[in-house]
Write a protein that holds these residues in place. Structure first.
Motif, short mmCIF file in Angstrom:
data_model
loop_
_atom_site.label_atom_id
_atom_site.label_comp_id
_atom_site.label_asym_id
_atom_site.label_seq_id
_atom_site.Cartn_x
_atom_site.Cartn_y
_atom_site.Cartn_z
N THR A 1 0.84 -1.21 0.00
CA THR A 1 0.00 0.00 0.00
C THR A 1 0.87 1.25 0.00
O THR A 1 0.61 2.20 -0.75
CB THR A 1 -0.94 0.00 1.21
OG1 THR A 1 -1.74 -1.19 1.17
CG2 THR A 1 -1.85 1.21 1.21
N LEU A 2 1.92 1.25 0.81
CA LEU A 2 2.84 2.41 0.83
C LEU A 2 3.51 2.59 -0.53
O LEU A 2 3.71 3.71 -0.98
CB LEU A 2 3.90 2.25 1.93
CG LEU A 2 3.42 2.45 3.35
CD1 LEU A 2 4.56 2.14 4.33
CD2 LEU A 2 2.90 3.85 3.58
N TYR B 1 1.23 4.35 -2.73
CA TYR B 1 1.17 5.77 -2.36
C TYR B 1 2.43 6.50 -2.85
O TYR B 1 2.34 7.59 -3.43
CB TYR B 1 1.03 5.90 -0.84
CG TYR B 1 1.16 7.30 -0.33
CD1 TYR B 1 0.25 8.30 -0.69
CD2 TYR B 1 2.22 7.65 0.52
CE1 TYR B 1 0.38 9.60 -0.21
CE2 TYR B 1 2.34 8.94 1.00
CZ TYR B 1 1.42 9.91 0.64
OH TYR B 1 1.56 11.19 1.11
N LEU C 1 -2.06 5.71 -5.34
CA LEU C 1 -3.06 6.02 -4.33
C LEU C 1 -2.83 7.43 -3.80
O LEU C 1 -1.69 7.86 -3.64
CB LEU C 1 -2.98 5.05 -3.14
CG LEU C 1 -3.36 3.60 -3.39
CD1 LEU C 1 -3.16 2.79 -2.10
CD2 LEU C 1 -4.79 3.47 -3.87
N THR D 1 -4.78 6.01 0.83
CA THR D 1 -3.78 5.21 1.55
C THR D 1 -4.20 5.02 3.00
O THR D 1 -4.21 3.89 3.51
CB THR D 1 -2.40 5.86 1.46
OG1 THR D 1 -2.04 5.98 0.08
CG2 THR D 1 -1.35 5.05 2.20
#
Length: 162
Positions: free
Chosen positions: A115-116, A119, A124, A129
């Motif tokens: 996920t990071l 981002y 994202l 995020t």
């Protein structure tokens, strides 16, 4: 408070080791308050290094005295914008704010790393995020960033895993 360090060796005397990769909060001795998370880390380190054995090192942290005598940065258990900005700055090697002896906050596990990454590559938004991260069950990590901070850890035992 009990804290755990998962790795591939017994670590009776923790040390601050300069990492060759960018970690959540930079250089430090990383621990978790969750034994199961330490088991996951120990197995991953063992698999990556192909030597030793998966080991959980258990320590007693003198939390009260450490909080009185050290500079401590504490994030809430769930990721927020301050945590995201902090981790992002550290991972991008652009953090230039106050340094801390101890940093307490959510662990960025493999799922969070993905996920990071989304981002950091602008796939994202900041809001997306945080919303994505809030849905995950994250454990607490305690990073000891200085020798002073390490003095508040007492080694109790190691557990070699099968």
């Amino acid at each position: 408070m009990l804290v755990y360090h998962g790795t591939n060796v017994v670590v009776k005397e923790p040390k601050i080791i300069i990492s060759n990769r960018l970690l959540d909060t930079g250089t430090g001795f990383y621990t978790t308050t969750n034994r199961e998370q330490a088991i996951i880390f120990a197995k991953k380190v063992f698999e990556r290094r192909k030597q030793g054995a998966p080991v959980i090192n258990v320590y007693e942290m003198d939390e009260k005295t450490a909080q009185q005598e050290c500079s401590v940065l504490r994030f809430p258990p769930k990721p927020n914008y301050d945590w995201l900005d902090f981790v992002t700055a550290r991972r991008n090697s652009v953090y230039s704010e106050e340094e801390y002896d101890i940093i307490i906050g959510p662990i960025a596990n493999d799922d969070v790393f993905r996920t990071l990454g989304l981002y950091l590559t602008a796939v994202l938004s900041r809001e997306q995020t945080i919303e994505s991260l809030k849905t995950r069950e994250l454990y607490t990590q305690i990073i000891f960033s200085t020798e002073k901070a390490l003095s508040f850890l007492q080694f109790l035992r190691s557990e070699v895993l099968e």
